[in-house]
Design a protein around this motif. Sequence first.
Motif, mmCIF file in Angstrom:
data_model
loop_
_atom_site.group_PDB
_atom_site.id
_atom_site.type_symbol
_atom_site.label_atom_id
_atom_site.label_comp_id
_atom_site.label_asym_id
_atom_site.label_seq_id
_atom_site.Cartn_x
_atom_site.Cartn_y
_atom_site.Cartn_z
ATOM 1 N N LEU A 1 -73.102 8.651 51.295
ATOM 2 C CA LEU A 1 -73.579 8.752 49.756
ATOM 3 C C LEU A 1 -74.504 10.024 49.779
ATOM 4 O O LEU A 1 -75.551 10.249 50.279
ATOM 5 C CB LEU A 1 -74.564 7.598 49.477
ATOM 6 C CG LEU A 1 -75.177 7.506 48.090
ATOM 7 C CD1 LEU A 1 -73.969 7.196 46.978
ATOM 8 C CD2 LEU A 1 -76.081 6.282 48.074
ATOM 9 N N ARG A 2 -74.456 10.988 48.542
ATOM 10 C CA ARG A 2 -74.972 11.914 48.235
ATOM 11 C C ARG A 2 -76.050 12.037 46.908
ATOM 12 O O ARG A 2 -76.957 12.497 47.094
ATOM 13 C CB ARG A 2 -74.395 13.246 48.045
ATOM 14 C CG ARG A 2 -73.694 13.792 49.561
ATOM 15 C CD ARG A 2 -74.792 14.406 50.313
ATOM 16 N NE ARG A 2 -74.427 14.541 51.581
ATOM 17 C CZ ARG A 2 -75.316 14.541 52.704
ATOM 18 N NH1 ARG A 2 -76.334 14.105 52.758
ATOM 19 N NH2 ARG A 2 -74.639 15.185 53.776
ATOM 20 N N ARG A 3 -75.518 11.307 45.968
ATOM 21 C CA ARG A 3 -76.255 10.970 44.558
ATOM 22 C C ARG A 3 -75.830 9.882 43.933
ATOM 23 O O ARG A 3 -74.608 9.606 44.089
ATOM 24 C CB ARG A 3 -76.202 12.442 43.923
ATOM 25 C CG ARG A 3 -74.959 12.739 43.240
ATOM 26 C CD ARG A 3 -75.267 13.910 42.348
ATOM 27 N NE ARG A 3 -74.317 13.762 41.193
ATOM 28 C CZ ARG A 3 -73.127 14.532 41.371
ATOM 29 N NH1 ARG A 3 -72.948 15.473 42.104
ATOM 30 N NH2 ARG A 3 -72.208 14.349 40.331
ATOM 31 N N VAL A 4 -76.819 9.204 43.174
ATOM 32 C CA VAL A 4 -76.381 8.381 42.355
ATOM 33 C C VAL A 4 -77.155 8.855 40.683
ATOM 34 O O VAL A 4 -77.954 9.318 40.916
ATOM 35 C CB VAL A 4 -76.964 6.936 42.912
ATOM 36 C CG1 VAL A 4 -76.325 6.467 44.005
ATOM 37 C CG2 VAL A 4 -78.426 7.040 42.868
ATOM 38 N N ALA B 1 -62.258 7.722 42.382
ATOM 39 C CA ALA B 1 -61.678 8.882 42.810
ATOM 40 C C ALA B 1 -61.997 9.295 43.882
ATOM 41 O O ALA B 1 -63.133 9.471 44.724
ATOM 42 C CB ALA B 1 -62.109 10.054 41.631
ATOM 43 N N ILE B 2 -60.776 9.658 44.899
ATOM 44 C CA ILE B 2 -60.959 9.851 46.277
ATOM 45 C C ILE B 2 -60.299 11.311 46.382
ATOM 46 O O ILE B 2 -59.113 11.554 46.159
ATOM 47 C CB ILE B 2 -60.258 8.903 47.280
ATOM 48 C CG1 ILE B 2 -61.045 7.504 47.144
ATOM 49 C CG2 ILE B 2 -60.633 9.346 48.752
ATOM 50 C CD1 ILE B 2 -60.464 6.448 47.656
ATOM 51 N N VAL C 1 -67.510 6.803 42.442
ATOM 52 C CA VAL C 1 -67.399 5.433 42.065
ATOM 53 C C VAL C 1 -68.278 5.226 41.020
ATOM 54 O O VAL C 1 -69.363 5.418 40.909
ATOM 55 C CB VAL C 1 -67.663 4.318 43.137
ATOM 56 C CG1 VAL C 1 -67.537 2.911 42.646
ATOM 57 C CG2 VAL C 1 -67.161 4.592 44.434
ATOM 58 N N ARG C 2 -67.508 4.892 39.678
ATOM 59 C CA ARG C 2 -68.207 4.945 38.348
ATOM 60 C C ARG C 2 -67.957 3.492 37.741
ATOM 61 O O ARG C 2 -66.886 3.305 37.600
ATOM 62 C CB ARG C 2 -67.752 6.221 37.698
ATOM 63 C CG ARG C 2 -68.484 6.218 36.378
ATOM 64 C CD ARG C 2 -67.944 7.273 35.341
ATOM 65 N NE ARG C 2 -68.716 7.388 34.185
ATOM 66 C CZ ARG C 2 -68.298 6.596 33.212
ATOM 67 N NH1 ARG C 2 -67.335 5.679 33.208
ATOM 68 N NH2 ARG C 2 -69.036 6.479 32.049
ATOM 69 N N ARG D 1 -71.881 6.571 41.829
ATOM 70 C CA ARG D 1 -72.132 6.980 43.372
ATOM 71 C C ARG D 1 -71.295 7.945 43.640
ATOM 72 O O ARG D 1 -70.036 7.873 43.621
ATOM 73 C CB ARG D 1 -72.047 5.747 44.096
ATOM 74 C CG ARG D 1 -73.005 4.674 43.806
ATOM 75 C CD ARG D 1 -73.320 3.560 44.953
ATOM 76 N NE ARG D 1 -71.760 2.935 45.067
ATOM 77 C CZ ARG D 1 -71.192 2.190 44.310
ATOM 78 N NH1 ARG D 1 -71.725 1.392 43.352
ATOM 79 N NH2 ARG D 1 -70.104 1.601 44.616
ATOM 80 N N VAL D 2 -71.950 9.183 44.196
ATOM 81 C CA VAL D 2 -71.011 10.143 44.535
ATOM 82 C C VAL D 2 -71.102 10.509 46.080
ATOM 83 O O VAL D 2 -72.438 10.658 46.715
ATOM 84 C CB VAL D 2 -71.390 11.500 44.122
ATOM 85 C CG1 VAL D 2 -70.433 12.916 44.524
ATOM 86 C CG2 VAL D 2 -71.037 11.545 42.376
#
Length: 129
Positions: free
Chosen positions: A55-58, A99-100, A107-108, A116-117
């Motif tokens: 996880l890098r950002r939310v 999206a992968i 995940v949105r 979540r990115v």
Amino acid sequence: MWGIQHFGDFMEKWELKKLAVCFNCKKEADQIIEIYTNQAFVKCSNCGATRYYILRRVGIEDESIIEDEKNKKHKYEPWFLEKTAVCFNCKKEATQDIAITETKMIVRCRNCGFTRVYQFHILDIPENK
């Protein structure tokens, strides 16, 4: 390898499958996708090659974050999946767009935009025995 940390009961493990050609063994096989609150994995069911994302950002994002990935040029074909689940943010059952790509996982929530990115972190390719 990497231990899975759980932050309370914020989010259960999400598990999805995508039939695709593996980047490592080049065989069509189920790619097992596991998504947790703080990390995610994509593992080939045939050869075990695993991509780890952290996880890098939310935050709240509009739907363009997913559309932008659809319009970018990628080294490998990106995957666009959906899962119906209770959102961590709005607490409502809603479609979660996933999206992968080779560099990230997004995940949105379609209901509230909570996103979540996850950034690609490490690759594990098991040795053949």
